[in-house]
Each structure stands twice: as structure tokens, then as C-alpha cells.
Design an enzyme around this catalytic site. Structure first.
Site, short mmCIF file in Angstrom:
data_model
loop_
_atom_site.label_atom_id
_atom_site.label_comp_id
_atom_site.label_asym_id
_atom_site.label_seq_id
_atom_site.Cartn_x
_atom_site.Cartn_y
_atom_site.Cartn_z
N CYS A 220 11.54 32.16 58.92
CA CYS A 220 11.45 32.59 60.33
C CYS A 220 12.56 33.55 60.77
CB CYS A 220 11.47 31.36 61.24
SG CYS A 220 10.10 30.22 60.97
N HIS B 201 14.15 33.88 66.82
CA HIS B 201 14.37 32.55 66.27
C HIS B 201 15.59 31.92 66.94
CE1 HIS B 201 14.33 29.32 63.28
NE2 HIS B 201 15.65 29.45 63.23
#
Length: 485
Positions: free
Chosen positions: A65, A121
Site C-alpha cells: 500500500c 496511506h
């Protein structure tokens, strides 16, 4: 970049298209338009692809991610930033502290920027920094309601709380992703005609825990027809170093999900989660239609990396095979050809220059992505390079139209012919007749290949050639060590 005054920016933005920027966390190619799973049910994404262009060979720059999203939002490779793990956030590094990210580029050109759910993120640096990234921050999204206790048995390698999936009594409206879509719908309904917007919506599912309501789960049969096709000896011809990239992770191996009778449950939950998110995207598309904005709005949908569900003996991400890197990438709207399916390689870091071109923003000369505008006008337009994915220093996957080449930090290699072997079951790298193909792809290995940035953590791997030892999340891994199961 030239800094423009606010009134000039607003004036320059008049008449420009809106942008709806949709991210789906951990979404692999199990989308109807991509053909990654024969039972996938994604009617809204399929409809979007039909009125735009879908990239059938799009790949992330990192199968995780934080590095993937950093790469996309900055249009810089992980090998350029040194961001390979779940930490650090790029703004904490002096060289990237003031880097103009994609939404900031739109803001500088008079766009109202809004976000909900997971785009960056993590926490994006707190309230003050968030104001610099987007004008408006909506719901954080996420899992939403959870069951009182986990639905699956204790998983190996730490029994991480996120390792869970299945059905429990709750409503779709209880889920974080439903609220993300609701925020997006509300912003579209309230949009001003004289102010273009850049609206980002980041969906959590099908990220684990894959909790779904019964109606989505029941879309998929309770038999083994839902399972991906695998080969039992699939890892026999892959280098040992391939295991180092996912050496000891919360995501269980295929062995465990089989023994725990959880494989079918996981696959059904993943497919059901994808269908649920598809329905939320449908709500956003309906809002654009009802507001009369569809014809003047560019929609881009992307996943941040792939996901294994038993292929190559694992579940999860953190690999350089197609299952770990291939993602949905769909563009629709003004300036984009309709009903096109592009087989040329594409990269997520191409989104930044592509959107900039589509919206007529000031070009930037510091981006590593290449605009996909030629392919959005003509899906057959040639592409000047393959897609490149990296997972920690020295580990790279090169994906051309036909081939996948992988080189690991210890020099071991893989090569797959997608024309005859779309499942990547037969490693051709050691065969003399393919030496020229390997050499051709080797030239695309990143010229800049930095070590992990300061304070890197989580999924970080380094390798010392002099000792032939790897360090995985702070622990030494040697050739003689048994592979964790």
C-alpha cells in the site's frame, strides 16, 4: 512549477473537466472487464470500462500500500524515493517534504480538491498537513462495523487481527466504504458549476478483514468452482529468494487456508467484497448522471496492487508476479475513446501525467510516469517501455506485452511467456533459447535503485551479497532456514 495567484488559477480552471479519482485497496484483476476471475460480478465497473478505456496490462510500482500510493501520487518510483515499506510517510523525508503531489497540482490550477477514505496511506501527517494535501477531508472510511470476535480460527504467523473474513449480521450501511460513497455523492450533488473539482474516494474492501453481508456472499457458489486454478508444484521452479519477499507475514499460506477449511470462504468473501465496492462506485456514477456532470467528468479507477488467493502457494501481496502486480485501471470521460481495451503495459505512476494532460494543466518535467493520453485516444498506440514493479532494493519485475521478467537481489531470475503461460507456471529464465528475451528485459531494470529510506519499517527486506544473508523486518534469513508456513 510556476506558482499562479489564486484568482488566476480559478479563472484558468473555468470550463475544465471535473475528476473523480477512485482507489480500491488490495484489488486484483478479479473484475469482469479484466477477466481475472470467471465468476466476478462488477456490473458498474464493466459499464464504466465500456464507456471508456480499460488497461488490461496495468501494474503497480510496488506490491504494497504505502510505496504504491506514494509512487502514484508523486509519479516517482519506489527505487527513486527509497519508500518500500508501510513506513515512512514521504513527507517526513526532507527531499520529498515539499514535493507537489497529484491533488496539489490540481489545487494549484483552481480545482477544489476533496477526499474520503484511503488515498494516502496512513494519517497523512495530522490536521495541518492534511490541509495542504486536500481542501476538504471527508469520512476516513475503513472497515466499519466488526463482529464481536473473529470469524476464522487463529491464523499462523501472529494471528493478526486483520486476518479475518466472512459473513456476520450487519447492514451495508454499517460499512466504512458505504460512507465513503455517500460522501462522494453528497459532494457531487453540492458541486458548483463554475468550480471544477478533483474528488478522491478510497475504498477499503476487498482488503482484509473481508466482512460482507449475506446478499453479496450469496452471489457466489458454495463450491470449489470459485477457487482459482493453481498448480501444486508451482514454486518448484521459482528461486528461493522469491520466498524472502513474503518471508513471514500475517497473510496465511495456501497450506493453512486449506487445512483450516477457509480457502473457499476467503475467495467468496473477496469476490463478494469486490461486488459490494462495485455497487458503491455505481452510486457515485449515478450521482454524476443525475447532476448532469457525466459528460464533463473524467473518472479514473485504480487498485493499488494485486492480491494472491492461493496462487503460488500464498495469500496476500508482496510478490512480483502478475497476481501481485496487475491492477484495474479504467479511464472514462471527455477526451477518452469509448469501448477500448488496451493491451499495452501501463503503470500507476502514469496516472499523474495522464490526468494533467487530460485536464490541460501545466506540464511537469519532474515526473517519472508517462502520459497514457496516446493510448486513451487509440488503444493500439505503441508504448515506449514496459511496466516496472519493485519490492525493496534489488527486486524488480518487468512486464512487457508478452513477457514477465523478474530479477531478485541475489541475481536469480524468472521469465514467463504470457502468450502460452498466462498463469506463470513455467519459469523459462534458465533456458538458452530465451537468453535474448531475458537480456532485452534486463535493460529496463531501474538505473536508480536506492536502499530503504530512513525509518523504513514493515515488509522491508535488505540483502548482503558478501554474506548471502537477507534481513527481513530486522531478522536474518539464511539459505538453510526453513520457509515459514
Amino acid at each position: 512549477m510556476v506558482v499562479l495567484t489564486a484568482w488566476v488559477n480559478v479563472a484558468a480552471a473555468a470550463g475544465k473537466p471535473n475528476v473523480v479519482f477512485i482507489a480500491i485497496d488490495d484489488q486484483n484483476d478479479w473484475v469482469g472487464a479484466l477477466g481475472g476471475h470467471p465468476l466476478a460480478k462488477t456490473p458498474h465497473l464493466d459499464r464504466l470500462a465500456a464507456r471508456g478505456t480499460v488497461f488490461l496490462n496495468a501494474h503497480c510500482q510496488a506490491p504494497l500500500c504505502n510505496p504504491s500510493r506514494t509512487s502514484l501520487l508523486l509519479s516517482l518510483r519506489p527505487t527513486t524515493t527509497g519508500i518500500y515499506g508501510l513506513a515512512p510517510w514521504f513527507r517526513t523525508l526532507p527531499e520529498w517534504k515539499d514535493r507537489v503531489a497529484l491533488p496539489q497540482h490540481f489545487k494549484a490550477h483552481g480545482y477544489r480538491t476533496l477526499t474520503a477514505g484511503k488515498i494516502y496511506h496512513g494519517g497523512a501527517g495530522g490536521p495541518k498537513q492534511r490541509e495542504q494535501e486536500f481542501d476538504v477531508w471527508g469520512t476516513p472510511g475503513g472497515v466499519g462495523v466488526k463482529p464481536e470476535k473473529k470469524l476464522i480460527p487463529p491464523a499462523p504467523m501472529g494471528n493478526h487481527p486483520l486476518m479475518d473474513w466472512g459473513v456476520f449480521p450487519h447492514q451495508d450501511e454499517d460499512k466504512g466504504d458505504y460512507h465513503v460513497a455517500s460522501f462522494a455523492v453528497e459532494q457531487i450533488q453540492a458541486a458548483r458549476k463554475d468550480e471544477p473539482f478533483f474528488l478522491a474516494a478510497g475504498f477499503f474492501l476487498p482488503h482484509v478483514p473481508c466482512y460482507v453481508t449475506q446478499k453479496w456472499y450469496d452471489l457466489f457458489p458454495d463450491d470449489d468452482s470459485v477457487l482459482p486454478v493453481i498448480r501444486e508444484d508451482d514454486r518448484d521452479d521459482t528461486p528461493r529468494f522469491s520466498w524472502y519477499l513474503h518471508w513471514n507475514l500475517p497473510e496465511p499460506r495456501l497450506k493453512w487456508v486449506r487445512e483450516a477449511n477457509q480457502w473457499r470462504n476467503l475467495v467468496r468473501s473477496y469476490l463478494a467484497s469486490t461486488s459490494f465496492v462495485d455497487a458503491q462506485i455505481g452510486r457515485i456514477m449515478k450521482a454524476l448522471d443525475e447532476k448532469g456532470l457525466t459528460e464533463n467528468t473524467i473518472v479514473v479507477v485504480w487498485g493499488d496492487h494485486g492480491w494472491h488467493l492461493g496462487e503460488k502457494g500464498i495469500t496476500g501481496k508482496n510478490t512480483l508476479w502478475d497476481d501481485g502486480t496487475r491492477v484495474p485501471l479504467i479511464f472514462a470521460g471527455p477526451g477518452i475513446a469509448t469501448g477500448e481495451r488496451c493491451e499495452q503495459p501501463a503503470e500507476l505512476l502514469d496516472i499523474y501525467p495522464t490526468l494533467s494532460d487530460l485536464c490541460g494543466l501545466t506540464p511537469r518535467n519532474d515526473l517519472e510516469g508517462i502520459s497514457l493520453l496516446p493510448q486513451l485516444k487509440d488503444a493500439e498506440a505503441p508504448r515506449e517501455r514496459p511496466a516496472i514493479t519493485s519490492h525493496n532494493q534489488g527486486n524488480h519485475g518487468i512486464r512487457s506485452t508478452r513477457w514477465r521478467y523478474i530479477r531478485y537481489a541475489d541475481g536469480t531470475e524468472e521469465l514467463y511467456d504470457h502468450q502460452s503461460d498466462p498463469n506463470e507456471w513455467t519459469n523459462l529464465a534458465g533456458r538458452a533459447e530465451y537468453a535474448s528475451v531475458v537480456a532485452e528485459h534486463r535493460q529496463w531494470l531501474p538505473k536508480i535503485d536506492l536502499p530503504p529510506a530512513p525509518r523504513s519499517a514493515s515488509r522491508v527486506l535488505t540483502y548482503d551479497r558478501s554474506t548471502d544473508e537477507a534481513i527481513w523486518e530486522g531478522k536474518t534469513v539464511r539459505r538453510s532456514d526453513p520457509i515459514p508456513q
